[in-house]
Design a protein around this motif. Structure first.
Motif: not given
Length: 167
Positions: A30-34, A115-122, A135-139
């Motif tokens: 995950l990515e987060c703005s800090l 701001w946060v981004r969460l990653h998915l795979g498939y 997915v991320q908070t600013n969509l």
């Protein structure tokens, strides 16, 4: 000062299961703005990986390259049901007051919604290839996640991931 934040998210999954399913799953990143007191820059993208003891700060374009920072992914729990999948992540990070070395802004105590981004795979059963999405908070919501191979909808993201400061 050590701070802890809880990040939660939920997606509505595709109806089909079995052989036609894309086997969507949360990736351990995950990515987060800090604010980073190491490079003394506010609002840095910080990358957290499950199983590592420190996070990676994006640094700045001028001067300070990517570097490790005092932050870690303390918990990463996923749930999966027939039509929903959820994520709960807990991040620990150190915060200290400073003045941004580039623009003079003061760091802020972590109370605002970062701001946060969460990653998915498939895995696409038609193309027999793997893929990733996020997915991320600013969509703009609702946001549809689709397979890059066959354009089939993987899930719907109807609510922004939430961030709650715990300590």
């Amino acid at each position: 000062m050590l701070r802890t934040a809880e990040i939660t998210a939920e997606l509505s999954r595709e109806e089909g299961r079995g052989e036609d399913s894309h086997q969507l799953y949360w990736r351990g990143t995950l990515e987060c703005s800090l604010d980073c007191f190491v490079c003394e820059r506010v609002g840095r993208t910080t990358v957290f990986e499950r199983g590592t003891e420190r996070a990676l700060c994006s640094g700045s374009r001028s001067g300070f390259a990517r570097h490790y920072t005092a932050a870690r992914l303390a918990a990463f729990d996923t749930t999966s049901g027939r039509d929903r999948m959820g994520l709960r992540a807990v991040v620990d990070f150190w915060w200290a007051p400073f003045t941004d070395t580039r623009d003079g802004h003061r760091s802020a105590a972590p109370t605002s919604h970062p701001w946060v981004r969460l990653h998915l795979g498939y895995h696409c059963p038609s193309a027999k290839e793997s893929g990733t999405t996020s997915v991320q908070t600013n969509l703009v919501r609702p946001h549809r996640l689709t397979c890059k191979h066959c354009d089939r909808e993987l899930a719907a993201d109807t609510r922004s991931p939430s961030v709650r400061l715990l300590v």
